[in-house]
Design an enzyme around this catalytic site. Structure first.
Site, mmCIF file in Angstrom:
data_model
loop_
_atom_site.group_PDB
_atom_site.id
_atom_site.type_symbol
_atom_site.label_atom_id
_atom_site.label_comp_id
_atom_site.label_asym_id
_atom_site.label_seq_id
_atom_site.Cartn_x
_atom_site.Cartn_y
_atom_site.Cartn_z
ATOM 1 N N ARG A 224 0.851 -1.187 0.000
ATOM 2 C CA ARG A 224 0.000 0.000 0.000
ATOM 3 C C ARG A 224 0.887 1.237 0.000
ATOM 4 N NH1 ARG A 224 -3.233 -3.051 -1.402
ATOM 5 N NH2 ARG A 224 -5.376 -3.424 -0.664
ATOM 6 N N GLU A 253 -4.317 7.272 -5.424
ATOM 7 C CA GLU A 253 -4.543 6.506 -6.650
ATOM 8 C C GLU A 253 -5.914 6.860 -7.230
ATOM 9 O OE1 GLU A 253 -4.056 2.371 -5.654
ATOM 10 O OE2 GLU A 253 -1.907 2.586 -5.277
ATOM 11 N N HIS A 272 -0.858 -0.296 -9.698
ATOM 12 C CA HIS A 272 -1.525 -1.174 -8.729
ATOM 13 C C HIS A 272 -2.067 -2.435 -9.408
ATOM 14 C CE1 HIS A 272 -3.616 -1.086 -4.544
ATOM 15 N NE2 HIS A 272 -3.347 -2.329 -4.922
#
Length: 306
Positions: A224, A253, A272
């Protein structure tokens, strides 16, 4: 109604229909709000778009939020509990993909893959300053610290050891494994490569200070983005304190176009997708289908976190 809130590829859509049956799952693009179907949703298949308290309150039939993956920091857990909505994740389903992505980012940073790829495509692969080769390196002989020792780190550790790295790890408690157990602070301060495999909690948010890392080290983050102080990461990379970084996740994000990380030549980036392979998606969907079946029959749900 079972709703998948994501932007699925054609292959993902086909996999959903193959696992659940054609037309059983309703697809809503992640860029769209769920307001139009909130009244009818019983199961939400959640990827990354935050599940907020107002949405949970607006969905009276919602009984299960099924995370397709592991991290549940994007789900309002307290609100779910208050509304009697179960929250489940699926540890282990994406471990292979994340382990492989972490390894690929390490290699890409150490071998400067992006730099040499771009030069080769431009017809300049054999004309780079020879000094550029002084900044490449190997995993062998380096001390690699795994910050967190869950499923993905456990898959990655023996591969790194087989390549000749000295593997150490930080975790809440020591494990019966052939790797040294170190405090997180020591992993950060002494390792040549630090790979993050920690959950995001209030205790771990901002826990990684890149300027406290060993000079010349590499940071890899497939966990993360909020684990890392991003401003200090930029400073560490710009100053040369860090050799480089491989990042699949970010504090915000999608990444803003003006994020300074995007302009740094010693960073390898991905949006991601460490977890996102067709194989992982099938494993995730099979767990989700089983939990939907259990929900309908009143059986105990798999991997309930709230």
């Amino acid at each position: 109604m079972i709703v998948l809130h994501a932007r699925p590829s054609p292959g993902f859509r086909a996999a959903v229909d193959a696992v659940f049956g054609a037309g059983v799952v309703v697809h809503v693009d992640e860029a769209e709000a769920l307001d139009g179907v909130a009244d009818a949703i019983t199961v939400l298949l959640h990827v990354l778009t935050p599940v907020t308290p107002p949405f949970i309150a607006s969905a009276p039939k919602l009984r299960l939020i099924q995370k397709l993956g592991v991290g549940v920091n994007t789900i309002a857990l307290d609100a779910a509990r208050e509304q009697g909505v179960a929250v489940c994740n699926m540890p282990g389903t994406n471990s292979q993909a994340v382990a492989e992505m972490a390894l690929s980012l390490m290699l890409a940073v150490l071998r400067r893959t992006c730099f040499f790829d771009a030069r080769t495509r431009a017809g300049e692969g054999w004309t780079a300053d020879p000094a550029e080769l002084d900044s490449v390196g190997e995993i062998a002989g380096r001390k690699v610290g795994l910050a967190g020792f869950g499923n993905s780190a456990q898959r990655l550790a023996p591969v790194l050891a087989a390549l000749g790295a000295e593997v150490v790890y930080a975790a809440r408690t020591p494990r019966d494994v052939p790797y040294a157990f170190w405090p997180l602070e020591r992993v950060i301060a002494e390792c040549d490569i630090v790979s993050l495999h920690m959950p995001l909690t209030e205790e771990t948010r901002g826990a990684i200070d890149p300027l406290a890392m060993k000079a010349g080290a590499v940071l890899v983050n497939t966990a993360r983005g909020e684990l890392v102080d991003e401003a200090r990461l930029v400073e560490a990379l710009r100053s040369g304190h860090l050799r480089g970084a491989g990042l699949d996740v970010f504090a915000q994000e999608p990444v803003a176009p003006d994020n300074p990380l995007l302009a740094l030549p010693n960073v390898v980036l991905a949006p991601h997708i460490a977890w996102l392979t067709p194989e992982t998606l099938v494993r995730c969907l099979e767990v989700a289908r089983e939990n939907c079946r259990r929900l309908a029959t009143g059986e105990a749900l798999l991997h309930k976190v709230a």
